[in-house]
Write a protein that holds these residues in place. Structure first.
Motif, PDB file in Angstrom:
ATOM      1  N   LEU B  60     -25.858 -43.093  -1.289  1.00 57.02           N
ATOM      2  CA  LEU B  60     -27.171 -43.013  -2.137  1.00 57.02           C
ATOM      3  C   LEU B  60     -26.437 -43.892  -3.415  1.00 57.02           C
ATOM      4  O   LEU B  60     -25.377 -43.614  -4.023  1.00 57.02           O
ATOM      5  N   LEU B  61     -27.270 -44.919  -3.588  1.00 53.69           N
ATOM      6  CA  LEU B  61     -27.000 -45.744  -4.752  1.00 53.69           C
ATOM      7  C   LEU B  61     -27.919 -45.424  -6.082  1.00 53.69           C
ATOM      8  O   LEU B  61     -28.972 -45.579  -5.926  1.00 53.69           O
ATOM      9  N   ILE B  62     -27.214 -45.151  -7.157  1.00 57.58           N
ATOM     10  CA  ILE B  62     -27.915 -44.666  -8.483  1.00 57.58           C
ATOM     11  C   ILE B  62     -27.490 -45.595  -9.528  1.00 57.58           C
ATOM     12  O   ILE B  62     -26.354 -45.788  -9.841  1.00 57.58           O
ATOM     13  N   GLY B  63     -28.492 -46.379 -10.080  1.00 54.41           N
ATOM     14  CA  GLY B  63     -28.137 -46.913 -11.250  1.00 54.41           C
ATOM     15  C   GLY B  63     -28.925 -46.573 -12.449  1.00 54.41           C
ATOM     16  O   GLY B  63     -30.197 -46.061 -12.374  1.00 54.41           O
ATOM     17  N   TYR B  64     -28.344 -46.626 -13.445  1.00 51.07           N
ATOM     18  CA  TYR B  64     -28.810 -45.997 -14.524  1.00 51.07           C
ATOM     19  C   TYR B  64     -28.181 -46.472 -15.973  1.00 51.07           C
ATOM     20  O   TYR B  64     -27.038 -47.015 -16.161  1.00 51.07           O
ATOM     21  N   GLU B  65     -29.013 -46.355 -17.168  1.00 51.53           N
ATOM     22  CA  GLU B  65     -28.349 -46.624 -18.268  1.00 51.53           C
ATOM     23  C   GLU B  65     -28.601 -45.374 -19.253  1.00 51.53           C
ATOM     24  O   GLU B  65     -29.623 -44.769 -19.364  1.00 51.53           O
ATOM     25  N   ASN B  66     -27.227 -45.187 -20.017  1.00 58.31           N
ATOM     26  CA  ASN B  66     -27.396 -43.838 -20.574  1.00 58.31           C
ATOM     27  C   ASN B  66     -27.633 -44.445 -22.176  1.00 58.31           C
ATOM     28  O   ASN B  66     -26.853 -45.031 -23.006  1.00 58.31           O
ATOM     29  N   ARG B  67     -28.895 -43.892 -22.618  1.00 60.41           N
ATOM     30  CA  ARG B  67     -29.095 -43.905 -23.976  1.00 60.41           C
ATOM     31  C   ARG B  67     -29.403 -42.649 -24.862  1.00 60.41           C
ATOM     32  O   ARG B  67     -29.712 -42.339 -25.874  1.00 60.41           O
ATOM     33  N   ARG B  68     -28.754 -41.757 -24.114  1.00 61.19           N
ATOM     34  CA  ARG B  68     -28.834 -40.307 -24.505  1.00 61.19           C
ATOM     35  C   ARG B  68     -27.718 -39.760 -25.285  1.00 61.19           C
ATOM     36  O   ARG B  68     -27.640 -38.961 -26.198  1.00 61.19           O
ATOM     37  N   MET B  84     -26.536 -33.811  -8.013  1.00 63.20           N
ATOM     38  CA  MET B  84     -25.708 -33.018  -6.987  1.00 63.20           C
ATOM     39  C   MET B  84     -26.658 -32.201  -5.993  1.00 63.20           C
ATOM     40  O   MET B  84     -26.601 -32.101  -4.896  1.00 63.20           O
ATOM     41  N   PRO B  85     -27.852 -31.382  -6.920  1.00 63.63           N
ATOM     42  CA  PRO B  85     -28.504 -30.611  -5.846  1.00 63.63           C
ATOM     43  C   PRO B  85     -29.153 -31.339  -4.877  1.00 63.63           C
ATOM     44  O   PRO B  85     -29.792 -30.825  -3.870  1.00 63.63           O
ATOM     45  N   PHE B  86     -29.384 -32.692  -5.100  1.00 63.65           N
ATOM     46  CA  PHE B  86     -30.147 -33.574  -4.210  1.00 63.65           C
ATOM     47  C   PHE B  86     -29.334 -33.993  -3.029  1.00 63.65           C
ATOM     48  O   PHE B  86     -29.932 -34.557  -2.057  1.00 63.65           O
ATOM     49  N   MET B  87     -28.036 -33.844  -3.195  1.00 65.44           N
ATOM     50  CA  MET B  87     -27.217 -34.482  -2.025  1.00 65.44           C
ATOM     51  C   MET B  87     -27.006 -33.528  -0.873  1.00 65.44           C
ATOM     52  O   MET B  87     -25.958 -32.638  -0.786  1.00 65.44           O
ATOM     53  N   THR B  88     -28.065 -33.656  -0.061  1.00 69.79           N
ATOM     54  CA  THR B  88     -27.967 -32.637   1.097  1.00 69.79           C
ATOM     55  C   THR B  88     -27.442 -33.372   2.358  1.00 69.79           C
ATOM     56  O   THR B  88     -26.831 -32.669   3.474  1.00 69.79           O
ATOM     57  N   LYS B  89     -27.852 -34.669   2.505  1.00 69.39           N
ATOM     58  CA  LYS B  89     -27.391 -35.289   3.774  1.00 69.39           C
ATOM     59  C   LYS B  89     -26.605 -36.597   3.625  1.00 69.39           C
ATOM     60  O   LYS B  89     -26.156 -37.358   4.388  1.00 69.39           O
ATOM     61  N   GLN B  90     -26.351 -37.062   2.447  1.00 69.79           N
ATOM     62  CA  GLN B  90     -25.592 -38.373   2.157  1.00 69.79           C
ATOM     63  C   GLN B  90     -24.018 -38.081   2.354  1.00 69.79           C
ATOM     64  O   GLN B  90     -23.780 -36.799   1.908  1.00 69.79           O
ATOM     65  N   ASP B  91     -23.489 -39.296   2.882  1.00 69.91           N
ATOM     66  CA  ASP B  91     -21.998 -39.017   2.828  1.00 69.91           C
ATOM     67  C   ASP B  91     -21.176 -39.296   1.324  1.00 69.91           C
ATOM     68  O   ASP B  91     -20.350 -38.683   1.402  1.00 69.91           O
ATOM     69  N   SER B  92     -21.784 -40.354   0.712  1.00 71.63           N
ATOM     70  CA  SER B  92     -21.213 -40.673  -0.463  1.00 71.63           C
ATOM     71  C   SER B  92     -22.438 -41.283  -1.507  1.00 71.63           C
ATOM     72  O   SER B  92     -23.535 -41.580  -0.932  1.00 71.63           O
ATOM     73  N   LEU B  93     -21.705 -41.214  -2.604  1.00 71.66           N
ATOM     74  CA  LEU B  93     -22.655 -41.214  -3.845  1.00 71.66           C
ATOM     75  C   LEU B  93     -22.086 -42.841  -4.793  1.00 71.66           C
ATOM     76  O   LEU B  93     -20.905 -42.712  -4.951  1.00 71.66           O
ATOM     77  N   ILE B  94     -22.805 -43.586  -5.068  1.00 72.95           N
ATOM     78  CA  ILE B  94     -22.387 -44.695  -5.939  1.00 72.95           C
ATOM     79  C   ILE B  94     -23.119 -44.502  -7.182  1.00 72.95           C
ATOM     80  O   ILE B  94     -24.389 -44.831  -7.285  1.00 72.95           O
TER      81      ILE B  94
END
Lengths: 253, 421
Positions: B60-68, B84-94
């Motif tokens: 799962l690839l997630i791109g974001y910008e933090n302005r908070r 994290m709660p959505f990580m049910t079937k993925q092997d890794s997270l970027i």
């Protein structure tokens, strides 16, 4: 109001503040130079990494360098106040910037100097262990020297100092000894030759320290206390007769 | 081999299987789409912007910008906690962390150790040892599909941080009454994401107090257009043009290449500027009115355990003085503290520089128009004031100026503070 009950009440308040409100995690306090030390002389310790200290020092006129007002002889007619910021930049390395100004000086006087800046650095070359003392090498007020302005280095000093602490039951005893020396092209002024002192902590930590020292020119004595882990206050007698003191705050970034 | 008779029943069965397979595929895809949109909406509703989510072979690839959050590490910690709660079937997270729309740093973790860390089975150090980090974002950026849509894009938003600008000198001033002189300006700033990867920065100076110089009027202090350039490998570059500080208008280019996993970097910058009185009056106009060229080569060594940078620069500085400058800076939390010394044809100088983090640690959620305090209060001191030794204008290049905040080791160290299971 009778002075005696007031004194007793103030003493009670001081004891409550010092012994009850202060936590066990304490920080050592600064000397009259603003760096870690006793009353005036430095010691062999450096605060923890990333510790920032800021404070004010009251310096009596009799102690101000003679040439602060570009007068060759005699004490300054003015007392002085110094503000400083001290920071442990990396473990064992303490850096300081200090700004000293005369108090009560007529602002119309333009024939003299009434302020001074000083940069100092101290590096701990040896940490205290069971057998060996802590050793610090320090250079004080070296900024002007770098600019080849010797007249500005009123508080200049270069020194090596060693400190060792012992415990006698719950009382902490500290022995400090150092030597100040000139370097090629720069003199040592604030200290010159052998200096040293003893500090006694009746409570075994920095909540209360009683100090006596010889700063290579005069003998001094002082009492120092740390409040709320972050505030320190020091009062002493310079040359065993002139009151002087400092206070400041200290915290870790 | 005798072929089986192709019966009507067989044909019907085949069609049925195909229909069911199609439905299943569509359902799975729809489920994945729904999951991605859930992650996107979770992040955006929490205040993250320029969010993009895609999935590729269990990653799962997630791109974001933090302005908070003031701290990027805290932003990353919150993002991890939210997905994290959505990580049910993925092997890794970027995670690809952006700043002003530009990719800055990539963090990759397997889900198992991350879950073990949250369950208390691994320590933070053990989990971090199993993660990989890089500032070379090119390959990760390429993994987002071209038609990926950014949720909450910052192209349509206006962020206005307000900072304080302080100029002061300590010393004796002859006929003046004070032994220090100071000018304090309120400095609202606009940072804009523009199309085609451009950024614009405009800063206004509103005087609050001034007994130092003649700049007692409201004036622009910086107007810059900037374009980062992506090069191969761990190399960052940018060009910028506009009105810079120190009364200069012109163009400036910078490039920096990292070696040895970011421990060593080498940089080059050059610029051509002319005088402008747009951002204030100067003390000696005759000294400023020339056109100046700067060209500086620099090298930096980073001691990662202490977040310490030791830099050395050599070249021609603003007032055409050739010489050397040494900088030592250390990141402490969100602040940066350092000192410098320099010697050029015009003399010597030294001093210190602080970028102190300003409260609060968390800002209001990004809106089309948002006013907030600046992240840092910048203040420095030169032992010899009013000199021209080793001077350099500020181009307002946040892309370069904030690179140290995205150093993987710095973010890792700070992440532990914020990511308590």
């Amino acid at each position: 109001m009778d002075a005696a009950p007031l004194f007793v009440r103030l003493s009670q308040i001081w004891f409550i503040v010092t012994f009850v409100l202060c936590g066990p995690k304490l920080l050592a306090a600064q000397s009259m130079t603003g760096t870690s030390g006793l009353f005036h002389v430095p010691n062999g310790y450096v605060e923890d990494d990333r510790t920032l200290t800021a404070g004010l020092i009251y310096i009596p006129n009799t102690i101000m360098p003679n040439d602060f007002l570009r007068r060759p002889i005699g004490p300054s007619p003015y007392n002085a106040l110094a503000g400083y910021a001290n920071y442990v930049f990396i473990p064992r390395l303490e850096l300081q910037f200090r700004f000293t100004g005369n108090l009560g000086m007529e602002k119309s006087r333009r024939d003299n100097t009434f302020m001074d800046r000083a940069i100092s650095a101290r590096i701990q070359v040896l940490r205290e262990s069971a057998r060996l003392p802590a050793v610090v090498f320090g250079v004080q007020d070296f900024g002007s020297e770098w600019f080849n302005e010797e007249s500005g280095s009123y508080f200049a000093a270069h020194y090596a100092v060693a400190s060792k602490r012992f415990y006698v039951r719950s009382v902490r005893l500290g022995l400090n000894a150092g030597f100040a020396f000139g370097l090629p092209g720069s003199k040592t002024k604030a200290f010159d030759g052998i200096f040293g002192g003893v500090d006694i902590s009746p409570l075994g930590d920095d909540r209360l320290q009683i100090m006596a020292e010889y700063d290579s020119f005069r003998t001094n004595a002082a009492v120092k206390t740390v409040l709320f882990d972050h505030i320190f206050v020091m009062a002493g007698l310079w040359d065993m007769k002139t009151p002087a003191g400092s206070f400041g705050v200290k915290f870790r970034l | 081999m005798i072929p089986l008779p192709y019966t009507r029943l067989h044909r019907a069965f085949t069609v049925m299987v195909l229909v069911w397979a199609s439905i299943l595929c569509l359902t799975v895809d729809a489920f994945a789409q729904t999951e991605r949109s859930f992650i996107t909406s979770t992040l955006t509703s929490h205040g993250f912007v320029n969010v993009s989510v895609s999935e590729n072979e269990g990653v799962l690839l997630i791109g974001y910008e933090n302005r908070r959050y003031r701290s990027e590490a805290r932003g990353l910690a919150e993002a991890i906690r939210l997905v994290m709660p959505f990580m049910t079937k993925q092997d890794s997270l970027i995670f690809l962390v952006r700043h002003l729309g530009k990719p800055m740093i990539v963090m990759q973790t397997s889900i198992k150790p991350l879950r073990a860390y949250f369950d208390g089975e691994l320590s933070s150090q053990e989990w971090l040892a199993l993660t990989s980090w890089t500032m070379d974002t090119n390959s990760t950026s390429a993994r987002f599909s071209d038609d990926e849509v950014l949720a909450k894009p910052t192209l349509r938003s206006l962020d206005i941080p307000i900072g304080l600008g302080v100029r002061y000198v300590l010393g004796n001033f002859g006929t003046l009454d004070d032994n220090y002189r100071m000018a304090i300006d309120l400095e609202p700033e606009v940072r804009l994401d523009l199309p085609f990867g451009f950024n614009a920065v405009a800063r206004l100076a509103i005087p609050l107090h001034n007994n130092l110089d003649d700049n007692t009027h409201i004036r622009p202090s910086l107007i810059t257009l900037m374009k980062p350039i992506y090069l191969r490998g761990p190399t960052v570059a940018s060009v910028q043009a506009g009105v810079f500080t120190m009364n200069r208008v012109g163009a400036h280019a910078q490039m920096k290449r990292y070696f040895m996993d970011g421990v060593v970097s080498v940089g080059l910058e050059a610029g051509y500027t002319q005088y402008t009185n747009m951002n204030g009056r100067v003390q000696v106009p005759s000294m400023e009115e020339s056109s100046y060229t700067v060209a500086v080569l620099s090298a930096n060594w980073r001691y990662k355990p202490y977040d310490l940078d030791v830099g050395i620069s050599y070249g021609q500085f603003l007032y055409q003085d050739n010489g050397i400058r040494i900088d030592v800076n250390r990141s402490v939390g969100d602040s940066r503290i350092g000192f410098f010394a320099m010697e050029t044809d015009l003399g010597r100088n030294m001093g210190f520089q602080f970028a102190l983090a300003i409260p609060p640690r968390r800002y209001a959620k990004p809106m089309p128009f948002r006013v907030r305090p600046s992240e840092h209060f910048n203040i420095g001191y030169r032992f010899a004031a009013g000199d021209r030794v080793g001077r350099m204008y500020d181009t307002g290049n946040y892309y370069f100026n904030l690179l140290h905040m995205y150093d993987p080791d710095h973010v890792k160290r700070e992440l532990v503070r914020y990511l308590n299971p």
